[in-house]
Structures are given as structure tokens and as C-alpha cells.
Design a protein around this motif. Structure first.
Motif, mmCIF file in Angstrom:
data_model
loop_
_atom_site.group_PDB
_atom_site.id
_atom_site.type_symbol
_atom_site.label_atom_id
_atom_site.label_comp_id
_atom_site.label_asym_id
_atom_site.label_seq_id
_atom_site.Cartn_x
_atom_site.Cartn_y
_atom_site.Cartn_z
ATOM 1 N N LEU A 223 67.130 44.176 81.554
ATOM 2 C CA LEU A 223 66.437 43.312 81.264
ATOM 3 C C LEU A 223 66.884 42.816 82.518
ATOM 4 N N SER A 224 68.021 42.924 83.236
ATOM 5 C CA SER A 224 67.953 41.434 84.099
ATOM 6 C C SER A 224 67.038 42.052 85.639
ATOM 7 N N GLN A 225 66.057 43.094 85.439
ATOM 8 C CA GLN A 225 65.768 43.205 86.609
ATOM 9 C C GLN A 225 63.686 42.184 86.375
ATOM 10 N N GLN A 226 63.711 41.934 84.696
ATOM 11 C CA GLN A 226 62.805 40.897 84.960
ATOM 12 C C GLN A 226 63.263 39.482 84.465
ATOM 13 N N TRP A 227 64.686 39.479 83.921
ATOM 14 C CA TRP A 227 64.875 38.023 83.659
ATOM 15 C C TRP A 227 66.100 37.622 85.053
ATOM 16 N N VAL A 228 66.708 36.899 85.398
ATOM 17 C CA VAL A 228 67.405 36.724 86.386
ATOM 18 C C VAL A 228 68.443 36.284 85.629
ATOM 19 N N PRO A 229 69.679 36.831 86.103
ATOM 20 C CA PRO A 229 70.328 36.286 84.770
ATOM 21 C C PRO A 229 71.078 34.537 85.022
ATOM 22 N N GLU A 230 70.841 34.536 85.789
ATOM 23 C CA GLU A 230 71.566 32.238 85.651
ATOM 24 C C GLU A 230 70.660 31.387 85.183
ATOM 25 N N GLU A 231 69.415 32.288 85.165
ATOM 26 C CA GLU A 231 68.092 31.745 84.170
ATOM 27 C C GLU A 231 68.935 31.616 82.924
ATOM 28 N N ILE A 232 68.367 30.135 82.567
ATOM 29 C CA ILE A 232 68.597 29.972 81.346
ATOM 30 C C ILE A 232 67.099 30.133 80.184
ATOM 31 N N ARG A 233 66.816 30.285 79.218
ATOM 32 C CA ARG A 233 65.778 31.044 78.342
ATOM 33 C C ARG A 233 66.100 30.528 77.681
ATOM 34 N N GLU A 234 64.831 30.202 76.505
ATOM 35 C CA GLU A 234 64.801 29.383 74.807
ATOM 36 C C GLU A 234 65.259 31.231 74.339
ATOM 37 N N VAL A 235 65.871 31.205 73.229
ATOM 38 C CA VAL A 235 65.474 32.116 72.674
ATOM 39 C C VAL A 235 65.541 31.634 70.890
ATOM 40 N N THR A 236 64.241 32.077 70.525
ATOM 41 C CA THR A 236 64.158 31.476 68.909
ATOM 42 C C THR A 236 64.257 33.045 68.119
ATOM 43 N N MET A 237 65.325 32.112 66.634
ATOM 44 C CA MET A 237 65.509 33.476 66.383
ATOM 45 C C MET A 237 64.994 33.661 64.926
ATOM 46 N N ASP A 238 64.787 34.538 64.022
ATOM 47 C CA ASP A 238 63.770 34.152 63.074
ATOM 48 C C ASP A 238 64.491 33.585 61.784
ATOM 49 N N PHE A 239 64.214 32.850 61.157
ATOM 50 C CA PHE A 239 65.476 31.849 60.323
ATOM 51 C C PHE A 239 64.460 31.409 58.973
ATOM 52 N N VAL A 240 66.046 32.056 57.815
ATOM 53 C CA VAL A 240 65.062 31.503 56.520
ATOM 54 C C VAL A 240 66.222 30.263 56.069
ATOM 55 N N VAL A 241 65.939 29.565 54.950
ATOM 56 C CA VAL A 241 66.568 28.901 54.225
ATOM 57 C C VAL A 241 65.924 29.060 53.120
ATOM 58 N N ILE A 242 67.155 28.874 51.857
ATOM 59 C CA ILE A 242 67.204 28.660 50.474
ATOM 60 C C ILE A 242 66.976 27.707 49.964
ATOM 61 N N ALA A 243 67.236 27.099 48.569
ATOM 62 C CA ALA A 243 67.695 26.234 48.369
ATOM 63 C C ALA A 243 67.523 26.310 46.548
ATOM 64 N N GLY A 244 68.496 25.275 45.848
ATOM 65 C CA GLY A 244 68.465 24.488 44.601
ATOM 66 C C GLY A 244 69.353 23.564 44.045
ATOM 67 N N ILE A 245 69.280 23.035 43.459
ATOM 68 C CA ILE A 245 70.066 22.631 42.915
ATOM 69 C C ILE A 245 70.795 23.175 41.461
ATOM 70 N N ASN A 246 71.618 22.460 40.737
ATOM 71 C CA ASN A 246 72.632 22.884 39.885
ATOM 72 C C ASN A 246 71.949 22.236 38.510
ATOM 73 N N ALA A 247 71.053 22.656 37.434
ATOM 74 C CA ALA A 247 70.151 21.757 36.913
ATOM 75 C C ALA A 247 70.741 22.340 35.585
ATOM 76 N N SER A 248 71.876 21.550 34.869
ATOM 77 C CA SER A 248 72.992 22.476 34.025
ATOM 78 C C SER A 248 72.981 21.956 32.814
ATOM 79 N N PRO A 249 72.172 22.295 31.754
ATOM 80 C CA PRO A 249 72.994 21.682 30.667
ATOM 81 C C PRO A 249 72.947 20.285 30.129
ATOM 82 N N ASP A 250 74.009 19.973 31.497
ATOM 83 C CA ASP A 250 74.965 18.405 31.214
ATOM 84 C C ASP A 250 74.377 17.684 32.089
ATOM 85 N N SER A 251 73.251 18.491 32.657
ATOM 86 C CA SER A 251 72.493 17.063 33.833
ATOM 87 C C SER A 251 70.645 16.884 32.421
ATOM 88 N N ASP A 252 70.062 16.517 33.833
ATOM 89 C CA ASP A 252 68.994 15.393 33.946
ATOM 90 C C ASP A 252 67.825 16.723 33.999
#
Length: 254
Positions: A223-252
Motif C-alpha cells: 500500500l505504501s507504493q501508492q499511499w505515501v506514508p505521511e499523506e493523510i487520507r479519508e477512510v470511510t467505514m461501513d456504519f450501522v445504527v439501530i435504536a428503540g424505545i422501552n415502551a413498557s406497560p408502565d409508559s404511554d
């Protein structure tokens, strides 16, 4: 497989090399929470998420099953680190306004984890989990990385990683789903920083245990043959988020 040993090994590298998560994600999560007294960061590793969560919650309880990871977490006011399994903790019932899991949900025993989360999460509290997987730089670099490194370590990944690679689509969360906006995880790294991150992968270290580190050094040279070690590059990660609410019987449920 003794999961925590995967992260006990070279946990100092993990602490130094792993990326932080988008501030936009924390801001959005905080907006979903009805109160901000206490949050549980589960499987906290060396504290990448816990430190940022302190900016949105009065107190952060950060737990991990690996003592070595906790030893590498920095002392921070308002953040308490402890060695506890995700599936069984000493927290009181309905302690937390939110329970978050960064880069760790795929390691847990879900049959025991979900009841524990439901026990300690307040009614209308928020649960969220997120994770990143494959890095992307540009087509040429991505192909070279695949040929020189990813193909070599492929058989050394733990089976649990597949759940993350599948974007947690197989996760049967007990919470009322929240629609999640798109978030990006992009880091700016030198080649050396990028390879420090690759070294922190459990599959990389397991492969090194089997066949030495020549493959890793060879990949860096290619990789150092085409990415000069001192060069800063952007690296994008595959990213996932899941979320939910604790809608318990005690809440509306709102």
C-alpha cells in the motif's frame, strides 16, 4: 471461544487505534431521551464512546468483560468504568435513561442480554447499538488491501462478526424501533494510523498467532507504493445504527 481474550490481547493498541464515533450520533440520541441523568455504555472497550457520552449525560456507567480493556480506559470525571458482563450486572432496576452499545452487540448472549437491558432501563428509555466494519479509501487501495490483507485473515474472523457485517438485521430487539437518520463515520489517517487500526482487528492478531506477521508487513509495503506514508487520507467505514424505545406497560409508548 473465550471472547474477552480477543480484546485482552493488545488492548493498548485497541485504545490508541480505534476511531471515535460521530458527534451527530450522540446529539441525536440525546434528543431522543426524555432525561439525561444516567447512561450505560455496554461493552465499552477502552472508553471511546463513554468519554463522549459524558458530554450529554450527568453520569456514565461503562462496563466491559475484559479487565485489560478497562485498565486502558482513561479516568474521567462522571464516568465509572467496571468489569462486568453485559448479561449480568450489579445495577439496580430502572437505573438508566439510555443503554448504548458501541461496536459490541454482536459479542453478547442476546437471550440473557435483552432481559438485563429491560431490567435496568427506565420506561421510555432509549436503547441504541452501532458499529462499523469495512474501511474504504478508493477503489485501487481497497482492492490492494483486499488482496494483500483481507483475503489472508478472512478465515480468522470470529463467527459473531457476521451479525455486524449484516448490519444487525438479524437482531430481534424487544424495543419499539426508532427511525434512524443516516450517519457517516469518516476518519482522517496516515498509512501508519490506518495500519495501527488494522492491527487492532481480532482476526489480524489471530492470523499473526498462526503464521507470523510477514503478511501484515507485506501489505503495508504494497500500500505504501501508492499511499505515501505521511499523506493523510479519508477512510470511510461501513456504519450501522439501530435504536428503540422501552415502551413498557408502565409508559404511554410515546
Amino acid at each position: 471461544m473465550d471472547i474477552h481474550k480477543l480484546f485482552d490481547d493488545k488492548s493498548d493498541i485497541y485504545a490508541q487505534a480505534r476511531p471515535r464515533y460521530p458527534q451527530a450520533l450522540y446529539k441525536w440520541l440525546a434528543e431522543q431521551c426524555p432525561s439525561h441523568s444516567a447512561v450505560w455504555d455496554v461493552g465499552c472497550g477502552s472508553g471511546q464512546a463513554a468519554l463522549d457520552l459524558r458530554g450529554y449525560f450527568e453520569t456514565v456507567q461503562a462496563t466491559d468483560v475484559s479487565p485489560s480493556q478497562i485498565e486502558n480506559a482513561p479516568a474521567t470525571a462522571g464516568v465509572t468504568f467496571s468489569v462486568q458482563p453485559a448479561e449480568s450486572t450489579n445495577f439496580a432496576d430502572q437505573t438508566f435513561d439510555a443503554v448504548f452499545v458501541a461496536q459490541a452487540l454482536h459479542w453478547f448472549d442476546h437471550s440473557k442480554f435483552w432481559p438485563e437491558v429491560m431490567r435496568v432501563l427506565k420506561p421510555n428509555g432509549v436503547f441504541a447499538a452501532w458499529g462499523y466494519s469495512w474501511p474504504h479509501i478508493d477503489p485501487e487501495t481497497d482492492q490492494l488491501l483486499d488482496e494483500s490483507l483481507l483475503s489472508v485473515i478472512r478465515s480468522h474472523w470470529a463467527v459473531q462478526n457476521q451479525l455486524l457485517w449484516d448490519r444487525y438485521e438479524g437482531v430481534a430487539s424487544p424495543f419499539k424501533p426508532l427511525p434512524v437518520p443516516e450517519f457517516e463515520l469518516i476518519v482522517s489517517w496516515s498509512l501508519k494510523q490506518f495500519f495501527a487500526y488494522l492491527h487492532s482487528w481480532s482476526a489480524t492478531r489471530r492470523c499473526m498467532d498462526v503464521q507470523g506477521d510477514d503478511f501484515f508487513e507485506n501489505s503495508y509495503r504494497q500500500l505504501s507504493q501508492q499511499w505515501v506514508p505521511e499523506e493523510i487520507r479519508e477512510v470511510t467505514m461501513d456504519f450501522v445504527v439501530i435504536a428503540g424505545i422501552n415502551a413498557s406497560p408502565d409508559s404511554d409508548g410515546e
